[in-house]
Each structure stands twice: as C-alpha cells, then as structure tokens.
Design an enzyme around this catalytic site. Structure first.
Site, PDB file in Angstrom:
ATOM      1  N   CYS A  88       0.879  -1.179   0.000  1.00 23.60           N
ATOM      2  CA  CYS A  88       0.000   0.000   0.000  1.00 23.60           C
ATOM      3  C   CYS A  88       0.918   1.232   0.000  1.00 23.60           C
ATOM      4  CB  CYS A  88      -0.902  -0.020   1.226  1.00 23.60           C
ATOM      5  SG  CYS A  88      -2.008   1.413   1.326  1.00 23.60           S
ATOM      6  N   CYS A 225      -4.657   6.363  -4.421  1.00 25.25           N
ATOM      7  CA  CYS A 225      -4.025   5.049  -4.356  1.00 25.25           C
ATOM      8  C   CYS A 225      -2.572   5.219  -4.779  1.00 25.25           C
ATOM      9  CB  CYS A 225      -4.756   4.075  -5.284  1.00 25.25           C
ATOM     10  SG  CYS A 225      -4.031   2.438  -5.387  1.00 25.25           S
TER      11      CYS A 225
HETATM   12  N1  LIG Z   1      -6.319  -2.136  -2.459  1.00 27.88           N
HETATM   13  C1  LIG Z   1      -4.930  -2.476  -2.773  1.00 27.88           C
HETATM   14  C2  LIG Z   1      -4.014  -2.229  -1.561  1.00 27.88           C
HETATM   15  C3  LIG Z   1      -3.950  -0.757  -1.156  1.00 27.88           C
HETATM   16  C4  LIG Z   1      -3.372   0.071  -2.256  1.00 27.88           C
HETATM   17  C5  LIG Z   1      -3.532   1.573  -2.116  1.00 27.88           C
HETATM   18  N2  LIG Z   1      -4.304   2.058  -1.023  1.00 27.88           N
HETATM   19  C6  LIG Z   1      -2.173   2.252  -2.177  1.00 27.88           C
HETATM   20  O1  LIG Z   1      -2.026   3.361  -1.649  1.00 27.88           O
HETATM   21  O2  LIG Z   1      -1.258   1.682  -2.853  1.00 27.88           O
HETATM   22  C7  LIG Z   1      -4.817  -3.932  -3.193  1.00 27.88           C
HETATM   23  O3  LIG Z   1      -5.666  -4.741  -2.775  1.00 27.88           O
HETATM   24  O4  LIG Z   1      -3.858  -4.252  -3.916  1.00 27.88           O
END
Ligand SMILES: N[C@H](CCC[C@H](N)C(=O)O)C(=O)O
Length: 290
Positions: A88, A225
C-alpha cells in the site's frame, strides 16, 4: 469484540485522503481477523478507513521474519473488506509518519526508514517540505493484449501493471465516464486477474500531468491510491513513448484526495512523493489480545 472496558491503542491517518486505521502491535499479540478489520474500517460502527496498517516488529511475524535484519517494522496491510494486500503506497507513508512521531524509528545513514511489506523491503525518506518519498521498486508490465475494463456499457482497453499488487490502467476522455464506481469495474478476460485487481481511470491534464480515479481491490473507490499512481505513471510514460533514454521522468498524478509525484528512473526504479498525516489517536475495544 473485546469484553473489557480497557481498549487497545489505535491511530488514524491518511495519505492524500486514502485513510487508514493504525493498530500498533509490536509483539504481534493482537488477533486481527478479517471481521476485526471490517469493523475497524466501518465508517458507522467502527473507526472508519480504506484499510488497516497493523504495525508489528518484523521478527515477530512469520511473513516478515526474513526481512527483520533489514527492517525492524512490518506493515501488515489489510483492505477494508478484511482481505490482505501485498503493498500500500499511501499506507507506507502514513506507517512511517506514525513510526517517526511515536519515536519508533529514525532515518538511517542513507536518510531512509526501511519497512518490511509482503511485496518486500520498501525505503521511505522524509523530504524537507514534510512530504515523504517511497522507493517503490520497479513496475512489471506483463502482456496486456486484449485486456479491457468496463463500467456499464462503456469499455476501454487497459494496461496490466504490477506494483507488487495488481493494476489495470485505462485512459479515458473524461473521468466522469467511469460513472459512480459503486461496483467494481468488470475486467476481461475474466481470468486476467485471478487475485482481483485495482482499476485506475486516467485523463490527461497536460504534459506529464494526469488526473485519476481509482476503484481499489478490497476497498472500493478511494480518494487516492499510491501503488495505483505509480502504475498510472508507468502506463502514461510508455504511452508517451518514454523509454529508458527518456528517463528519469516525473509525472504529476492528481487524485480526488490529493496529488502524488511519481518519478521513474532509467533503471526502472520508481519513487513516489506525497503527504502523510496522523489525525487522531485513541483506544478501541474492536480488537483484542490474541
Ligand atoms: N487495495 C490495494 C491495496 C492498497 C493500495 C492503495 N491504497 C495504495 O495506496 O497503494 C490492493 O488490494 O492491492
């Protein structure tokens, strides 16, 4: 639920309004089952968040013990639906902000703080302007032939990019075309992402400047994200014809919750720079000692 009145500590933070509940647990003593994560992230019955950053010493967690010599802390990341993810990007900035403010880590000789993640070691540097830079490793660009994403009756070709976690990046004329994103966009072929996928919709705003909306695996539409912004930058750089000779290049990635700056170097290494703030701390009875 914990049946005692005494709660366990938590903190709340966000990176470009991608928000997280931090659960400090140095010895890995807290039971963090999917239902506990869902409750912590519940924006009505819980604290609220897109995910949980479970902060455990690497040596105390079997998934991170192999990295303990390089990184004292393991970011055990969970999506708000309780699922586990490899990495993340916004989360690791917030995680390091917590470590710094809690006096649990300080920059090493190279000026960075190392963090163990399921995607491997990530290093984070505090910038003079207060933002944090994460060395995100390299993107993998598998064959994307025939990959499409669809929302309602609209479909777009998409680029498959792996940042330790899976992404599908689609360029659109207008971000509103992605609709309300209440449901996950459909991806074809159906077996393209057996582990699920984070879907980014990208519109151009200028040279090396894009705007993005994202539907995250395990969390739904989020305000930002970090791994997604990295995937978008790499897809845009390839679309713009930038090969190793055109790198390093930096793109500005505007997301609803804020802006991230992504740089790709000639060796493929990617840096992501953005904000990270801790907004609250307290105790909760929503988790319990294992
Ligand atoms: N939902 C993403 C993880 C969090 C990614 C995002 N919040 C970031 O800042 O990279 C997944 O299942 O791969």
């Amino acid at each position: 639920m914990n049946d005692s009145s005494t709660g366990l500590p938590f903190l709340k933070g966000h990176g470009a309004e991608n928000d997280f509940v931090i659960v400090p647990d140095p010895d890995g003593a807290i039971e963090l089952a999917p239902e506990h994560v869902r409750l912590l992230c519940d924006r009505y019955a819980g604290i609220g968040g897109d995910g949980v950053l479970h902060a455990v010493r690497s040596a105390k967690n079997p998934e991170a013990a192999h990295l303990a010599a390089d990184a004292e802390w393991f970011m055990d990341y969970r999506n708000s639906d309780g699922s586990v993810a490899e990495m993340c990007g916004n989360g690791v900035r917030v995680f390091v902000r917590h470590l710094l403010e809690a006096g649990l880590a300080e920059p090493g000789g190279d000026g960075t703080i190392p963090v163990a993640t399921r995607a491997g070691l990530r290093r984070v540097r505090l910038e003079a302007d207060g933002r944090l830079t994460v060395f995100m490793g390299r993107a993998e660009l598998p064959d994307s032939t025939g990959i499409e994403v669809a929302v309602g009756d609209r479909r777009w070709p998409a680029r498959k990019i792996d940042m330790g976690n899976p992404h599908a990046v689609a360029f659109v004329d207008d971000l509103a075309q992605a609709g309300h994103l209440l449901d996950a966009p459909s991806v074809s072929p159906a077996d393209a992402y057996p582990e699920g996928v984070n879907v980014e919709f990208v519109a151009d705003r200028g040279p090396r400047h894009v705007a993005v909306r994202v539907h995250e695996r395990g969390s739904g539409e989020t305000r930002a994200c970090g791994t997604g912004a990295c995937a978008v930058m790499v897809a845009a750089a390839r679309r713009d014809g930038l090969g190793p000779e055109g790198l390093p290049a930096t793109y500005r990635v505007d997301m609803p919750g804020g802006t991230l700056e992504i740089t790709e170097h000639p060796d493929g290494q990617i840096e992501m720079t953005g904000p990270a703030v801790i907004v609250a701390a307290g105790t909760t009875t929503l988790v319990r000692q294992g």
